[in-house]
Enzyme design. Structure first.
Site, PDB file in Angstrom:
ATOM      1  N   HIS A  17      -0.415  25.665   6.699  1.00  8.61           N
ATOM      2  CA  HIS A  17       0.268  26.755   7.393  1.00  8.61           C
ATOM      3  C   HIS A  17      -0.483  27.235   8.630  1.00  8.61           C
ATOM      4  O   HIS A  17      -0.343  28.390   9.040  1.00  8.61           O
ATOM      5  CB  HIS A  17       0.507  27.924   6.424  1.00  8.61           C
ATOM      6  CG  HIS A  17       1.545  27.626   5.392  1.00  8.61           C
ATOM      7  ND1 HIS A  17       2.875  27.895   5.561  1.00  8.61           N
ATOM      8  CD2 HIS A  17       1.436  27.034   4.178  1.00  8.61           C
ATOM      9  CE1 HIS A  17       3.559  27.507   4.493  1.00  8.61           C
ATOM     10  NE2 HIS A  17       2.697  26.978   3.638  1.00  8.61           N
ATOM     11  N   HIS A 104      -3.877  21.895  -9.087  1.00  3.13           N
ATOM     12  CA  HIS A 104      -3.895  21.922  -7.624  1.00  3.13           C
ATOM     13  C   HIS A 104      -5.347  21.983  -7.155  1.00  3.13           C
ATOM     14  O   HIS A 104      -6.273  21.963  -7.962  1.00  3.13           O
ATOM     15  CB  HIS A 104      -3.088  23.125  -7.106  1.00  3.13           C
ATOM     16  CG  HIS A 104      -2.312  22.821  -5.862  1.00  3.13           C
ATOM     17  ND1 HIS A 104      -2.925  22.411  -4.700  1.00  3.13           N
ATOM     18  CD2 HIS A 104      -0.987  22.880  -5.593  1.00  3.13           C
ATOM     19  CE1 HIS A 104      -2.004  22.219  -3.764  1.00  3.13           C
ATOM     20  NE2 HIS A 104      -0.815  22.498  -4.286  1.00  3.13           N
ATOM     21  N   ASP A 345       8.440  19.911  -3.275  1.00  2.31           N
ATOM     22  CA  ASP A 345       9.202  18.742  -3.710  1.00  2.31           C
ATOM     23  C   ASP A 345       9.207  18.660  -5.229  1.00  2.31           C
ATOM     24  O   ASP A 345       8.143  18.736  -5.852  1.00  2.31           O
ATOM     25  CB  ASP A 345       8.566  17.458  -3.160  1.00  2.31           C
ATOM     26  CG  ASP A 345       8.724  17.327  -1.662  1.00  2.31           C
ATOM     27  OD1 ASP A 345       9.796  16.886  -1.229  1.00  2.31           O
ATOM     28  OD2 ASP A 345       7.775  17.677  -0.932  1.00  2.31           O
TER      29      ASP A 345
END
Length: 419
Positions: A17, A104, A345
């Site tokens: 980002h 993650h 996704d």
């Protein structure tokens, strides 16, 4: 590090980002016709928001050539490539201030650096792959024009749904699967929303992805990639073998968890008498290569390309960020329930196809430059005439004579001296 390659070097930058992502590419040969349109093709195949079974993040990923070309031709100097991040929503990631997302990179990046990007996956995000894809598109164009190299990846598995003909009981790999590897084209792959070129299987995969998405869940999958017309002799013994370099490249892609080349793990189940890849009688072909019957080796022997198709498979884990409530722990170790927000996704493999193709191109391009440097240096030396025939490859003229029946292949028995 953020640099890949030896002579064809790619340095990527950017987080999920931040204002932009991109790369610097060094080692591109001068004189290659190159425009932004050449690079955009693969970036458009990779971009988010392509269908309703991918992330809803809307990015067109328009590439901007910053340096290294003039009048549409490469100068041989570093090429700068930039893609702006436009559809940023860092507020979607407020929960990561409290929770390291399960499976993650939040916790490991924080542990490594003592600080991390506050939104998205930072450098662990698939957004980082934009630089790789852009650089790999340049490598692809050179390889296509110089050698006729074709690189095609396709989805061969999603969750528990896989191609029905990958394996046969008494064959290392099924004939239909090998035929698909030999002949599949990108146009066939892109016809299907899942990027699986077998329509019936593609429909089952699509249904599985939609079911996972509806359940706020995710699925992993498998990609197969084939490289055709790669030059003979690529690979650097012993630690930069071709398959080792390909594995390095593929396992550096986010979410990858497995790599196998040729017959892979299945080949380990068969005896050598069934697995050995016999050479075909008749001598070298028009390119001076001996051909093999089955190519169970996946185009690589001893870490060096043998002239056959190079093919391999990569396993991708299910995307870690899901909207389902998950019982986990906060950074302070206290218990909590995480319901992740953001746009993700449900299955990454359809969008991973161009990433795998371009990473393969980066490996082959780097190997080509290394091999060309070696052969160019060797060509400056006097020709070797005193060695046994089995130690020196026949020249192109000799190959032509053998094919025309003008000369017989002489193989010397070094123990007895007999021919």
């Amino acid at each position: 590090m953020s640099t890949f390659g030896h002579l064809f070097r790619v340095h990527t930058y950017g987080e999920s980002h931040c204002k932009s992502v991109g790369c610097i590419v060094d080692g591109v040969p001068p004189g290659l016709k190159l425009t932004e349109e050449d690079i955009q093709v693969q970036l458009s195949r990779r971009r988010p928001g392509q269908s309703d079974i991918t992330t809803a993040r809307s990015e067109y990923d328009t590439v901007h050539l910053q340096s290294g070309t003039e009048h549409g031709v490469t100068l041989g100097t570093p090429i700068g490539l930039l893609v702006h991040n436009k559809d940023q929503r860092p507020h979607d990631y407020a929960e990561t201030d409290l929770y390291p997302r399960p499976s993650h990179a939040d916790y490991t990046y924080l542990a490594k650096y003592g600080v991390k990007a506050s939104s998205g996956g930072g450098r662990a995000s698939a957004r980082e792959t934009i630089g790789r894809v852009a650089a790999g598109a340049i490598a692809e164009k050179f390889l296509k024009e110089a050698y006729g190299v074709e690189i095609v990846a396709f989805v061969s598995g999603v969750g528990k749904v896989g191609l029905p003909f990958e394996e046969e009981e008494n064959e290392v790999l099924g004939k239909e699967y090998m035929d698909l590897v030999r002949t599949v084209k990108r146009e066939e792959v892109d016809k299907e929303i899942t990027r699986c070129p077998h329509k019936e299987t593609s429909q089952k995969m699509e249904a599985a992805i939609r079911a996972a998405k509806a359940a706020d869940d995710s699925l992993g999958g498998v990609l197969t990639c084939v490289i055709r017309n790669a030059p003979l002799g690529l690979g650097e013994p012993c630690f930069d073998k071709l398959e080792a370099s390909l594995a390095h490249a593929m396992l550096s892609i986010p979410s990858t968890k497995g790599f196998e080349i040729g017959s892979g793990f299945r080949g380990a189940m068969f005896p050598g008498s069934q697995h050995n890849d016999m050479y075909i009688e008749g001598g070298p072909d028009a390119q001076g290569r001996l051909r093999t019957e089955t190519n169970w080796s996946g185009g690589v022997q001893g870490g060096i390309s043998n002239g056959e198709d190079i093919y391999f498979r990569i396993a991708f884990k299910p995307p870690a960020t899901i909207a389902q409530a998950q019982s986990t722990a906060r950074y302070d170790g206290s218990a909590g329930t995480l319901e992740a927000k953001g746009r993700h996704d449900p299955c990454v493999v359809p969008r991973a196809v161009p990433i795998v193709e371009t990473m393969a191109a980066l490996v082959i391009m780097d190997m080509v430059l290394q091999q060309n440097a070696r052969t160019a240096a060797a060509s400056l030396l006097p020709a070797l005439t005193h060695l046994p025939p089995t130690m020196v490859l026949p020249s192109k003229k000799t190959v032509e004579k053998i094919q025309n029946g003008e000369e017989k292949v002489q193989v010397q028995n070094q123990k007895s001296g007999e021919e």
